[in-house]
Design a protein around this motif. Structure first.
Motif, short mmCIF file in Angstrom:
data_model
loop_
_atom_site.label_atom_id
_atom_site.label_comp_id
_atom_site.label_asym_id
_atom_site.label_seq_id
_atom_site.Cartn_x
_atom_site.Cartn_y
_atom_site.Cartn_z
N ALA A 152 0.82 -1.22 0.00
CA ALA A 152 0.00 0.00 0.00
C ALA A 152 0.85 1.27 0.00
O ALA A 152 0.54 2.23 -0.71
N LYS A 153 1.92 1.28 0.78
CA LYS A 153 2.75 2.50 0.86
C LYS A 153 3.40 2.80 -0.49
O LYS A 153 3.37 3.95 -0.95
N ALA A 154 3.99 1.79 -1.11
CA ALA A 154 4.64 2.02 -2.40
C ALA A 154 3.64 2.46 -3.46
O ALA A 154 3.90 3.37 -4.26
N ILE A 155 2.48 1.83 -3.48
CA ILE A 155 1.44 2.19 -4.45
C ILE A 155 0.98 3.62 -4.22
O ILE A 155 0.80 4.40 -5.17
N ALA A 156 0.80 4.00 -2.94
CA ALA A 156 0.39 5.37 -2.62
C ALA A 156 1.46 6.38 -3.04
O ALA A 156 1.14 7.53 -3.38
N ASP A 157 2.73 5.95 -3.06
CA ASP A 157 3.83 6.82 -3.46
C ASP A 157 3.99 6.89 -4.97
O ASP A 157 4.91 7.55 -5.47
N GLY A 158 3.13 6.19 -5.70
CA GLY A 158 3.14 6.28 -7.16
C GLY A 158 3.85 5.15 -7.88
O GLY A 158 4.01 5.22 -9.11
N VAL A 159 4.26 4.11 -7.16
CA VAL A 159 4.91 2.98 -7.82
C VAL A 159 3.86 2.23 -8.64
O VAL A 159 2.80 1.86 -8.13
N PRO A 160 4.11 1.99 -9.92
CA PRO A 160 3.12 1.30 -10.75
C PRO A 160 2.90 -0.14 -10.29
O PRO A 160 3.86 -0.86 -10.00
N LEU A 161 1.65 -0.55 -10.24
CA LEU A 161 1.28 -1.94 -9.99
C LEU A 161 0.76 -2.50 -11.29
O LEU A 161 -0.27 -2.07 -11.80
N VAL A 162 1.47 -3.47 -11.84
CA VAL A 162 1.08 -4.11 -13.10
C VAL A 162 0.41 -5.44 -12.76
O VAL A 162 1.07 -6.37 -12.29
N VAL A 163 -0.89 -5.51 -12.98
CA VAL A 163 -1.63 -6.75 -12.72
C VAL A 163 -1.88 -7.43 -14.05
O VAL A 163 -2.44 -6.84 -14.97
N THR A 164 -1.43 -8.67 -14.15
CA THR A 164 -1.51 -9.39 -15.41
C THR A 164 -1.80 -10.85 -15.11
O THR A 164 -2.10 -11.22 -13.97
#
Length: 442
Positions: free
Chosen positions: A192-204
């Motif tokens: 959650a922290k990394a995603i909130a900081d703008g790190v892209p989450l690639v779901v595939t």
């Protein structure tokens, strides 16, 4: 929101991941069948060198967010997310990956899972592994259990593993199309922290996620071997590969990173991963797609033999009775990892040619001694270079990059230096009266 996490395997990947997940605020248990390793980690000591990891282990052990155990039962009862971080080495005598450690984790863990859980693979595996493990879980787990198998590959750089885990450049998650969606929801909570900081989450899908890591490593290996092939051409033509790399690196489509000519890549990832990639492509009937990786591998291994030949040439054609100083044993700086190390391989080849070889590395001496006990190991740079007929820089530690001719003038017997990583200034050494040889340099 804190999650309960188990990490299976406490080697380089697993121990780092466990400590970093605890640093993110989760409750984490690291699991390993090696009791000695568990005991050492429980004291806050990593069984390998990685900058910043010991401090992270100690702080999270003290905070009560991290513990280590050999009990699968404890992990199965405790965790909602089960990360697989065990080794996938190259099979003996084959190119393919040995998945026995991954399979053992799943076969042992699955029958113990009696509540909803997600198994998240981090180990580098051949495409199709997640689907196969999912079938194993369906067969071995209790019939009423709800368990998803997803893949969340790692992209760690040794020497920067803590940073790469806490602040990654991307997070990749492969899920089964017909899953209940728990894997994605839980992964979003964990990171959650990394995603909130703008790190892209690639779901595939799982297959694409499995391919991402091996494709990335294959690309990086290709880039390194490309510039080493250019180094061979530069040597034949009288050109300078470092200046060539600078010039083509300004092209944004190419970039300068991983265009450093030298003795090639090693370590526990790139060599075995590109070979496993080729093997899996063959199994899928797509072997022609990756035949170029054979030449990538060949160029890389050729650099080691070429370096030995350069040493032999600079001392007059025979290494018998020559004293050689080797600065560097780890496959890269800021690591004690000697797996498939070009530096140690070269040192061993030179010794077999009749030279007396003295090796120094700031962190990798003990590991090297266990693997190559016949080499001499020095306590510092001066000890390694004492009366040397030629000095080799084979790992670009800062201590070696910052060397100056006057540091060694009174130590060596002959002022000859071979820069296997192109990390020294040729003009400085030549102007001081040294014979300097780089890789693909004028």
């Amino acid at each position: 929101m804190a999650c309960n996490i188990a990490v299976f395997g406490t080697g380089y990947l697993g121990a780092t991941h466990a400590a970093c997940m605890a640093e993110l605020g989760h409750q984490v248990v690291g699991v390993d069948v090696d009791a000695a390793k568990v005991e050492k980690l429980s004291r806050g000591e990593a069984p390998f060198f990685e900058p910043g990891l010991d401090d992270l282990l100690k702080s999270n052990l003290d905070a009560g967010r991290l513990r280590f155990t050999s009990s699968y039962e404890e992990a199965a009862e405790f965790a909602d997310a089960h990360f697989i971080g065990v080794a996938t080495p190259q099979k003996r005598g084959e190119f393919g990956a040995d998945l026995s450690f991954v399979d053992t984790v799943v076969c042992t863990l699955a029958p113990m899972l009696r509540r909803p859980a997600v198994i998240l693979g981090k180990s580098t595996v051949p495409v199709g592994t997640a689907a196969r493990l999912s079938a194993m879980v369906a067969e071995l787990a209790p019939s009423d259990s709800i368990i998803e198998v997803a893949w969340n590959p790692e992209f760690l750089r040794e020497g920067f593993a803590v940073q790469d885990t806490l602040t990654p450049d991307r997070i990749v998650l492969g899920v089964h199309a017909q899953s209940a969606g728990r894997a994605e929801a839980l992964t979003r909570e964990i990171y959650a922290k990394a995603i909130a900081d703008g790190v892209p989450l690639v779901v595939t899908d799982r297959e694409t996620a499995e391919l991402v890591k091996t494709a990335a490593n294959a690309f990086l290996a290709t880039k390194i071997s490309f510039i080493n092939a250019m180094a061979e051409l530069c040597e034949a033509a009288g050109a300078d590969v470092s200046e060539l790399a600078d010039a083509i690196g300004y092209d944004a489509r190419i970039g300068r990173r991983f265009l450093n000519a030298g003795i090639g890549f090693g370590g526990g990832c790139l060599p075995k991963d590109i070979r496993a990639f080729m093997a899996r492509a063959g199994e899928l009937g797509a072997n022609q797609a990756l035949t170029f990786l054979r030449e990538v591998d060949s160029i890389n291994m050729r650099r080691r033999t070429k370096m030995m030949e350069t040493v032999r040439d600079i001392v007059g054609g025979s290494l018998i009775g020559t004293r050689v100083a080797v600065l560097g044993a780890a496959f890269k700086p800021d690591s004690d990892d000697i797996r498939d190390s070009p530096a140690l391989n070269i040192a061993g080849q030179i010794q077999l040619q009749g030279a007396s070889v003295s090796v120094y590395d700031p962190k990798a001496i003990e590991n090297s001694r266990r693997l190559f006990p016949t080499l001499d190991y020095a306590r510092d740079i001066n000890d390694a270079c004492d009366n040397a007929d030629v000095t080799l820089v084979l790992t670009e530690w800062d201590d070696f990059k910052n060397l100056l001719p006057e540091d060694l003038d009174s130590v060596v017997r002959q002022r000859r230096i071979i820069d296997g990583r192109n990390c020294l200034d040729p003009a400085v050494w030549r102007s001081a009266g040294w014979i300097y040889r780089g890789v693909g340099r004028k």
